[in-house]
Design a protein around this motif. Sequence first.
Motif, mmCIF file in Angstrom:
data_model
loop_
_atom_site.group_PDB
_atom_site.id
_atom_site.type_symbol
_atom_site.label_atom_id
_atom_site.label_comp_id
_atom_site.label_asym_id
_atom_site.label_seq_id
_atom_site.Cartn_x
_atom_site.Cartn_y
_atom_site.Cartn_z
ATOM 1 N N ALA A 55 34.087 -55.408 -10.669
ATOM 2 C CA ALA A 55 33.769 -56.751 -10.207
ATOM 3 C C ALA A 55 33.323 -57.657 -11.352
ATOM 4 C CB ALA A 55 32.682 -56.690 -9.136
ATOM 5 N N GLY A 56 33.066 -57.071 -12.523
ATOM 6 C CA GLY A 56 32.633 -57.874 -13.669
ATOM 7 C C GLY A 56 31.172 -58.253 -13.607
ATOM 8 N N THR A 57 30.383 -57.484 -12.867
ATOM 9 C CA THR A 57 28.975 -57.853 -12.704
ATOM 10 C C THR A 57 28.035 -56.932 -13.476
ATOM 11 O OG1 THR A 57 28.835 -56.557 -10.670
ATOM 12 C CG2 THR A 57 29.418 -58.851 -10.452
ATOM 13 N N GLN A 112 40.280 -52.903 -9.212
ATOM 14 C CA GLN A 112 40.613 -54.262 -9.630
ATOM 15 C C GLN A 112 41.709 -54.842 -8.756
ATOM 16 O OE1 GLN A 112 40.550 -53.092 -13.710
ATOM 17 N NE2 GLN A 112 39.135 -54.715 -14.222
ATOM 18 N N GLY A 128 39.985 -56.390 -6.046
ATOM 19 C CA GLY A 128 39.509 -57.710 -6.474
ATOM 20 C C GLY A 128 40.618 -58.746 -6.419
ATOM 21 N N ARG A 182 37.155 -61.981 -13.881
ATOM 22 C CA ARG A 182 35.956 -61.156 -13.899
ATOM 23 C C ARG A 182 35.435 -60.959 -15.325
ATOM 24 N NH1 ARG A 182 37.285 -56.425 -16.674
ATOM 25 N NH2 ARG A 182 36.921 -54.503 -15.534
ATOM 26 N N ARG A 223 33.344 -64.047 -15.940
ATOM 27 C CA ARG A 223 32.420 -64.406 -14.882
ATOM 28 C C ARG A 223 30.965 -64.518 -15.344
ATOM 29 N NH1 ARG A 223 31.153 -62.873 -9.332
ATOM 30 N NH2 ARG A 223 28.972 -62.337 -9.384
ATOM 31 N N PHE A 268 32.006 -57.928 -4.823
ATOM 32 C CA PHE A 268 32.937 -58.536 -5.777
ATOM 33 C C PHE A 268 32.602 -59.986 -6.089
ATOM 34 C CE2 PHE A 268 35.672 -54.896 -5.268
ATOM 35 C CZ PHE A 268 36.331 -54.839 -6.479
#
Lengths: 213, 186
Positions: free
Chosen positions: A18-20, A47, A50, B83, B86, B144
């Motif tokens: 999720a890129g978090t 992904q 996503g 992402r 982000r 997400f």
Amino acid sequence: MTAAQHNVSDERLLSYAAGTLSPPEAVVVATHLALRPRVAAVARRLQGVGGRLLEELEPQAMQPDALARVLARAETDSGRVEAAPPANDMPGLPEPLRRYGLGPWRWMGPGVRVRDVHAPRDGDCRVILLEIQPGRQTPRHTHGGVELTCVLEGAYATEIQRFDVGDLEEAGEETLHQPRVVSDAPCLCVAALDGQILLDGWLGRIFQPFVKL
Amino acid sequence: MTGAVDDYGRLIEAVAATRDRDAFARLFEHFAPRLKAYLMRAGAPPGAAEDFAQDAMLTVWRKADLFDPRRASAATWIFTIARNRRLDALRRESRPLPAPEMSLALEEPEQPDALVSEAEEAARLNAAMSELPPEQLDLLRLAFFQGDAHSEIARKLNLPLGTVKSRIRKAMIKLRIALEPLRETP
């Protein structure tokens, strides 16, 4: 001592996809994935989730001139971006680590040395390489925060688990840590460290004033 | 659905091959408003989300030749670009933090047999996602888009942490994206 593979937890993999995840943790997870193609395949599928969720989002209208502005920026653009050349002196490192510069090796106790990986930090959290000689252990320490460690060469074992090349250890605040290198060759690891390491024991008390990790 | 996805993939390839502005315009029309929505869901104000979407689409233009339709659908590839940027975009107002340049090629050197069927994989995933119960899909969206840890999701939805964990777990198993089976393999 278990011999099972230690792969990234589902929750952390979800955050990665999720890129978090914090940037230092993401660098260590990316390294782990480079060494574990099957786990990387799972990350790729995540992904895909996503991508599918992105498709389903309710679109938000862009400014009327948005496309023209992007095309104008593309106009002044030299074109494609060349891949950055490898930036460090350790060609054996997995690809996600090859693009970052490395600081000098620093001594951190008998048989232990560390060097900074010049990847993005996140507050106190940063990426380091750690090399420990066979039979040696790091000074006993507890963690101020999250520590993620991925084994790049050799192997180490804690009191209850063994970690081999590609394994990821996810240690939290509660973990008391005293890994010992169990491979014949030195053990090289990449780690994301959050906060200061508090050394304890007699060795720690001697080293603490000198070791800024 | 699959046809449309393939179509966007071809548009990216056209941008890569001939710097095709019409193809880019069609990609922009479809994806830019979704990229803007993506960052707004993460809590960004509309102006910042607009900038984010424009920057991400410029990256699509610049890196189009890294797109490999055998490995990812257009939406997945563009999601990966989004992402990667982000955190940087969300933190820009408070303090700058460069995001790690995570590989747009989606990380791993591919096993030859795993290359077989991106289209099959995408179709399977789409089917599995449309069969997910709404409450599981909602949790995936929170993870997400809002970027919440499981504990935060539990707090927001006023659910026990164990319930959140098991719902996400069930969703991941249904989508065949859970790692657990791998853990048991030595």
